[in-house]
Each structure stands twice: as C-alpha cells, then as structure tokens.
Design a protein around this motif. Structure first.
Motif, PDB file in Angstrom:
ATOM      1  N   ALA A 114       0.832  -1.205   0.000  1.00 22.71           N
ATOM      2  CA  ALA A 114       0.000   0.000   0.000  1.00 22.71           C
ATOM      3  C   ALA A 114       0.869   1.258   0.000  1.00 22.71           C
ATOM      4  CB  ALA A 114      -0.933   0.004   1.207  1.00 22.71           C
ATOM      5  N   LEU A 115       1.916   1.265   0.804  1.00 20.49           N
ATOM      6  CA  LEU A 115       2.822   2.412   0.836  1.00 20.49           C
ATOM      7  C   LEU A 115       3.532   2.580  -0.498  1.00 20.49           C
ATOM      8  CD1 LEU A 115       4.320   1.914   4.395  1.00 20.49           C
ATOM      9  CD2 LEU A 115       2.704   3.682   3.670  1.00 20.49           C
ATOM     10  N   ASN A 116       3.955   1.483  -1.077  1.00 20.38           N
ATOM     11  CA  ASN A 116       4.608   1.531  -2.381  1.00 20.38           C
ATOM     12  C   ASN A 116       3.665   2.136  -3.418  1.00 20.38           C
ATOM     13  OD1 ASN A 116       6.874   0.899  -4.113  1.00 20.38           O
ATOM     14  ND2 ASN A 116       5.557  -0.665  -5.000  1.00 20.38           N
ATOM     15  N   TRP A 117       2.403   1.703  -3.408  1.00 20.82           N
ATOM     16  CA  TRP A 117       1.427   2.259  -4.343  1.00 20.82           C
ATOM     17  C   TRP A 117       1.271   3.766  -4.122  1.00 20.82           C
ATOM     18  CZ3 TRP A 117      -3.104   4.833  -3.119  1.00 20.82           C
ATOM     19  CH2 TRP A 117      -3.869   5.220  -4.211  1.00 20.82           C
ATOM     20  N   TYR A 118       1.104   4.172  -2.878  1.00 24.15           N
ATOM     21  CA  TYR A 118       0.877   5.584  -2.592  1.00 24.15           C
ATOM     22  C   TYR A 118       2.045   6.443  -3.067  1.00 24.15           C
ATOM     23  CZ  TYR A 118      -0.267   9.933  -0.332  1.00 24.15           C
ATOM     24  OH  TYR A 118      -0.550  11.263  -0.106  1.00 24.15           O
ATOM     25  N   SER A 121       2.436   5.656  -7.300  1.00 21.69           N
ATOM     26  CA  SER A 121       1.392   5.644  -8.310  1.00 21.69           C
ATOM     27  C   SER A 121       0.273   6.644  -8.121  1.00 21.69           C
ATOM     28  CB  SER A 121       0.760   4.244  -8.364  1.00 21.69           C
ATOM     29  OG  SER A 121       1.742   3.280  -8.586  1.00 21.69           O
ATOM     30  N   SER A 122       0.075   7.146  -6.968  1.00 18.70           N
ATOM     31  CA  SER A 122      -1.142   7.917  -6.724  1.00 18.70           C
ATOM     32  C   SER A 122      -0.966   9.390  -7.042  1.00 18.70           C
ATOM     33  CB  SER A 122      -1.572   7.758  -5.269  1.00 18.70           C
ATOM     34  OG  SER A 122      -0.795   8.587  -4.438  1.00 18.70           O
ATOM     35  N   LEU A 131      -7.964   6.170   0.990  1.00 20.52           N
ATOM     36  CA  LEU A 131      -8.003   4.758   0.581  1.00 20.52           C
ATOM     37  C   LEU A 131      -6.763   4.010   1.052  1.00 20.52           C
ATOM     38  CD1 LEU A 131      -9.381   5.072  -3.069  1.00 20.52           C
ATOM     39  CD2 LEU A 131     -10.661   4.617  -0.957  1.00 20.52           C
ATOM     40  N   CYS A 132      -5.597   4.632   0.906  1.00 21.02           N
ATOM     41  CA  CYS A 132      -4.352   3.990   1.338  1.00 21.02           C
ATOM     42  C   CYS A 132      -4.346   3.802   2.855  1.00 21.02           C
ATOM     43  CB  CYS A 132      -3.156   4.824   0.887  1.00 21.02           C
ATOM     44  SG  CYS A 132      -1.568   4.036   1.206  1.00 21.02           S
ATOM     45  N   MET A 171      -5.414  -3.771  -7.220  1.00 20.88           N
ATOM     46  CA  MET A 171      -4.274  -3.011  -7.690  1.00 20.88           C
ATOM     47  C   MET A 171      -3.158  -3.004  -6.636  1.00 20.88           C
ATOM     48  SD  MET A 171      -4.246   0.978  -8.929  1.00 20.88           S
ATOM     49  CE  MET A 171      -5.308   1.415  -7.573  1.00 20.88           C
ATOM     50  N   ILE A 172      -3.520  -2.881  -5.358  1.00 23.53           N
ATOM     51  CA  ILE A 172      -2.517  -2.884  -4.290  1.00 23.53           C
ATOM     52  C   ILE A 172      -1.882  -4.269  -4.152  1.00 23.53           C
ATOM     53  CG2 ILE A 172      -2.150  -2.651  -1.794  1.00 23.53           C
ATOM     54  CD1 ILE A 172      -2.639   0.007  -3.154  1.00 23.53           C
TER      55      ILE A 172
END
Length: 174
Positions: A114-118, A121-122, A131-132, A171-172
């Motif tokens: 989740a942290l990697n996505w935030y 990608s966000s 959401l994260c 996605m996460i």
C-alpha cells in the motif's frame, strides 16, 4: 481546548506508521521495497510530527472507527507518514522516536504494498490518502480490506462503490 484534545487523540495513530515511512526515505530503499536478497538496513532517530485534518468525518465501521476521528494528513520531518493502528492518540509537535527496517522484511506485506502504491502511483489527493490509510488499517486490524476501503471511499466520494474498492484492493495486492 476540547478541539485540541480531539486533535491530540487523532494524531497519536501514526507512531507505528513512522517505522514504515522513515524506512523508505531514510534508508533509501523506497525504490527497492520488494527486491530480494537486500541487506536489512536499520536506523534510529527522532522526528517531529505535523498534522492537519484532511476529513472531519471518517467513519469506518469495519474497524470500529467513529466518524468523529476524522482523517489526518501527517508528516514527520517533512515526509508523509501513515498510521498503522486506528485509535492511537498523538499530538502535532510530538517528538517521535523511530527505528526503521527494510520494508521488505516487514511481516505485513500488504502495508508495504500500500505504501509503495501511494508513493509511486497515486495523485496524492485526499481520496488516495483516505483509501491507502484505510487499506493499511485493515491490514493492521486483520479486517476485510475491501469493506474497509469501500467505507473510506464513501467518506470522500458518495459514488464510490464496492466494485471500485475491489479494483483498488486488487491493484494494491498485485
């Protein structure tokens, strides 16, 4: 005075999150969270917490989070941090002690993902933050991630659906 007390209660949630975030920024491992066979780097230090309210109401019944807790945008020494455990109290200006470890060694891989996505990608807007943060709380509580994200999404966007939450969680996790 009552508002300050409420703010202090809401801020305390982020101590454990600092471990993950500071790992990425201070150890330089933000780009290599999921690489294997990396040495585990550990650092200790102190950071000042700064908080601002992103949402005044943030009810997430899946994790027993009351609406009155709101959603707080938090930074420590200028770096975005997230709360790992909903319900812990902190105050703006608190000095936090932290110990970082390489996020790839963390037992809850969902939080690292989740942290990697935030951070990669966000758009880093209130919805992405909400959401994260909800996904991270679901990981910490052992709660249903999709339901938690759905409830958080509804706080930001009334049109947010279970289908949107399922897509976000996929996605996460991928």
């Amino acid at each position: 005075m009552k508002q300050m007390k409420t703010i202090c209660k809401k801020i305390s949630v982020s101590i454990l999150t600092l471990l993950m975030i500071m790992t990425m920024y201070l150890s330089g491992s933000g780009e290599s969270l999921f690489l294997k066979n990396r040495d585990v780097k550990a650092f200790t230090g102190k950071a000042k917490l700064v908080m601002s309210q992103a949402l005044s109401s943030n009810k997430i019944s899946e994790i027993d989070r009351p609406a009155s807790e709101g959603l707080w945008s938090m930074t420590a020494d200028g770096h975005r941090v997230f709360c790992l455990n909903s319900g812990k109290t902190m105050c703006c200006g608190d000095t936090l002690k932290y110990k970082t470890i390489n996020a790839a060694t963390y037992e809850k891989k969902g939080i690292a993902k989740a942290l990697n996505w935030y951070f990669r990608s966000s758009g880093k807007n209130t919805k992405d933050l909400s959401l994260c943060q909800a996904y991270i709380w679901a990981c910490g509580h052992g709660a249903n991630k999709q339901n938690t994200v759905y409830q958080a999404g509804k706080n930001v966007d009334r049109g947010y659906s279970q289908k949107d939450a399922k897509k976000f969680c996929k996605m996460i996790s991928d």
